[in-house]
Design a protein around this motif. Structure first.
Motif, PDB file in Angstrom:
ATOM      1  N   PRO A 154     144.308  12.028  48.141  1.00 32.10           N
ATOM      2  CA  PRO A 154     144.541  12.002  46.273  1.00 32.10           C
ATOM      3  C   PRO A 154     144.745  11.291  46.045  1.00 32.10           C
ATOM      4  O   PRO A 154     145.276  11.187  44.527  1.00 32.10           O
ATOM      5  CB  PRO A 154     144.973  13.617  46.626  1.00 32.10           C
ATOM      6  N   TRP A 155     144.865  10.395  46.436  1.00 34.44           N
ATOM      7  CA  TRP A 155     145.907   8.792  46.155  1.00 34.44           C
ATOM      8  C   TRP A 155     145.096   8.252  44.667  1.00 34.44           C
ATOM      9  O   TRP A 155     146.020   8.363  44.269  1.00 34.44           O
ATOM     10  CB  TRP A 155     146.051   8.402  47.297  1.00 34.44           C
ATOM     11  N   PRO A 156     143.846   7.632  44.787  1.00 33.52           N
ATOM     12  CA  PRO A 156     143.552   7.103  43.671  1.00 33.52           C
ATOM     13  C   PRO A 156     143.571   7.851  42.478  1.00 33.52           C
ATOM     14  O   PRO A 156     143.547   6.901  41.382  1.00 33.52           O
ATOM     15  CB  PRO A 156     141.670   7.264  44.146  1.00 33.52           C
ATOM     16  N   ILE A 157     143.517   9.321  42.398  1.00 27.96           N
ATOM     17  CA  ILE A 157     144.051   9.688  41.415  1.00 27.96           C
ATOM     18  C   ILE A 157     146.145  10.090  40.686  1.00 27.96           C
ATOM     19  O   ILE A 157     146.597  10.145  39.789  1.00 27.96           O
ATOM     20  CB  ILE A 157     143.192  10.846  40.765  1.00 27.96           C
ATOM     21  N   LEU A 158     146.295   9.269  41.814  1.00 24.78           N
ATOM     22  CA  LEU A 158     147.648   9.763  41.785  1.00 24.78           C
ATOM     23  C   LEU A 158     148.912   9.012  41.576  1.00 24.78           C
ATOM     24  O   LEU A 158     149.891   8.609  41.421  1.00 24.78           O
ATOM     25  CB  LEU A 158     148.590  10.446  43.241  1.00 24.78           C
ATOM     26  N   ASN A 159     147.964   7.288  42.048  1.00 26.27           N
ATOM     27  CA  ASN A 159     148.514   6.125  42.283  1.00 26.27           C
ATOM     28  C   ASN A 159     149.181   5.614  40.981  1.00 26.27           C
ATOM     29  O   ASN A 159     148.245   5.693  39.999  1.00 26.27           O
ATOM     30  CB  ASN A 159     147.547   5.326  42.589  1.00 26.27           C
ATOM     31  N   PRO A 160     150.470   6.179  40.888  1.00 26.31           N
ATOM     32  CA  PRO A 160     151.516   5.467  39.510  1.00 26.31           C
ATOM     33  C   PRO A 160     151.616   4.525  39.593  1.00 26.31           C
ATOM     34  O   PRO A 160     151.527   4.330  37.916  1.00 26.31           O
ATOM     35  CB  PRO A 160     152.926   6.263  39.096  1.00 26.31           C
ATOM     36  N   TRP A 161     151.121   3.897  40.072  1.00 25.57           N
ATOM     37  CA  TRP A 161     151.409   1.727  40.008  1.00 25.57           C
ATOM     38  C   TRP A 161     150.105   1.634  39.445  1.00 25.57           C
ATOM     39  O   TRP A 161     149.714   0.394  38.471  1.00 25.57           O
ATOM     40  CB  TRP A 161     151.570   0.542  41.327  1.00 25.57           C
TER      41      TRP A 161
END
Length: 471
Positions: A154-161
């Protein structure tokens, strides 16, 4: 490129032999123990210990070798292996659903980052009630990573930076191709070192300050070099999630999602392009091994003994950290050379090392699950309270005490990850070599290394923990 153009192999091989022999002698005097991420949080979630007898370690190696022999003897149909790994089930998502999900996830990621920084700096400075500490270690370090390799990344769409970088103007400078993913390798090892040797687990303000500093560097890199290059090659957190996510059964496609058995896309993924990728994959395996060793009775005693001679504590930890990592890398590179010598192929040892590296992700995922699943279950009530009431810290946080049998699951996780790695190596060998006999023989050195990694993992996760000396 010939093997003579790979000068690091001989140095790594010699160093690996010396380091492994030294550690083996040290470990022979007593038992060791394992750690699960934040030591202070683990102390709040004490668990019963499960001693693993010697026959289990021997049985682990025998099971791995036996599984490899079964694969080599019974699953030799090349077309069937290809069919298993290329078969997928597509899940098409409507564009409005995809757009809404991405937007919501990005807002959630940025909001969570802001909450962690503010909560760490201004909230309670008690780790078991700090929303920042709970979200970072139980939520992201444990839970989100487990989701990445058991469900999907899920990180590609959660990545805040990345979300922040895409909102800012980009300088568009060319990312130096020659450095590859080495910044991510160094950054990942640096994060592990910082987590292990500082009080970041006990001091929410220090954690928030570290994340704030990391945010500045990451956003600056994304703005200067562009989001695509920076987050795919230089950002250690994004690269970590990308590798772990490649094991997951759900993979993103242009049409939506594709479903297949865990890890079955790795043999044809071309995920590993160079030594930098190999170095990162081995770092994923090594980091938990290092954390496990330094939080054992034997590890603490060793550090105390060496410090007593007059060496600084951090220098001792750094020697173990760097030395063990080089030994792990060296063992793998030696396996690549031995595989080439065994089958006498035209492929270089570097090429074989790249091809057989993806199965290491299955080992890393199994080891991570063994270390963090119990940790996540213990702190799940606290994590749930933070998510449901982020601005109202609980006066008496609930931490679950795990029963003794729960530790047996950790052994299962490690073994499942190891057996999956053997199957993946088998599939890669059959994709690489036309001859069945050559394909079978090419796997043996890599399987030996995998057995070594797994036996060490089983040893560490099954024994009691203690606080690291001088930290």
């Amino acid at each position: 490129m010939t093997d003579h153009e790979w000068p690091t192999v001989k140095l790594c091989r010699r160093f690996a032999v010396l380091w492994v022999v030294g550690i083996a002698v040290l470990l022979s005097f007593d038992t060791v123990a394992a750690s699960n991420a934040a030591v202070s949080l683990n102390n709040a979630a004490n668990r019963d210990n499960l001693s693993v007898p010697r026959w289990l370690y021997l049985g682990t190696g025998g099971a791995a070798i036996g599984a490899s022999a079964m694969l080599a003897s019974f699953v030799t149909d090349r077309q069937y292996i290809t069919y298993l790994h290329e078969r997928t089930y597509d899940i098409t998502l409507r564009s409005v659903v995809r757009t809404g999900t991405v937007l919501g996830a990005r807002l959630l990621g940025v909001g969570t980052l802001c909450y962690i920084v503010v909560s760490g700096l201004m909230g309670p400075q008690i780790p078991t009630v700090s929303g920042a500490v709970i979200l970072v270690f139980a939520g992201a370090r444990a839970g989100l990573t487990i989701v990445a390799y058991t469900v999907g990344n899920p990180w590609p769409i959660l990545n805040p930076w990345r979300t922040i970088c895409e909102m800012l103007p980009s300088h568009g400078r060319h990312y130096p191709a020659r450095i590859g993913k080495w910044p991510a390798v160094v950054g990942f090892l640096g994060l592990v070192w910082f987590e292990t040797t500082t009080a970041i687990n006990d001091r929410p303000a220090l954690l928030a300050g570290g994340i704030l500093a990391y945010s500045v560097v990451t956003v600056a890199g994304g703005v200067v070099f562009g989001s695509d290059d920076w987050f795919s090659k230089a950002d250690p957190v994004s690269v970590t999630f990308r590798y772990y996510g490649s094991v997951a059964p759900l993979q993103r496609t242009e049409r939506g999602l594709a479903l297949r058995p865990p890890g079955f896309g790795l043999p044809t993924s071309r995920l590993v392009d160079g030594l930098d990728d190999i170095a990162f994959l081995i770092a994923l395996v090594w980091e938990l091994t290092f954390t496990g060793f330094v939080t054992t009775t034997q590890g603490a005693r060793l550090v105390e003994t060496i410090v007593g001679v007059g060496l600084p504590p951090l220098a001792v930890y750094l020697t173990i950290f760097v030395g063990g990592y080089v030994a792990f890398v060296g063992a793998y590179l030696v396996a690549a050379r031995q595989s080439r010598a065994l089958v006498e192929t035209y492929l270089t040892s570097r090429s074989l090392a790249r091809r057989f590296a993806p199965p290491l992700l299955a080992i890393a995922a199994g080891y991570h699950l063994a270390h963090y699943f119990g940790f996540l279950v213990s702190l799940f009530p606290s994590l749930l309270e933070v998510v449901t009431s982020p601005f109202t810290p609980p006066a008496n946080p609930v931490v679950l005490t795990l029963p003794g049998w729960f530790e047996g699951l950790n052994i299962v996780f490690v073994l499942v990850g190891h057996l999956l790695a053997i199957w993946l190596a088998h599939a890669i060998a059959y994709e690489t070599f036309a001859s069945r006999l050559v394909a079978i023989r090419s796997q043996y050195p890599f399987i030996v290394v995998m057995i070594g990694y797994t036996v060490i993992s089983l040893w560490l996760i099954s024994l009691p923990t203690t606080s690291p000396a001088f930290l």
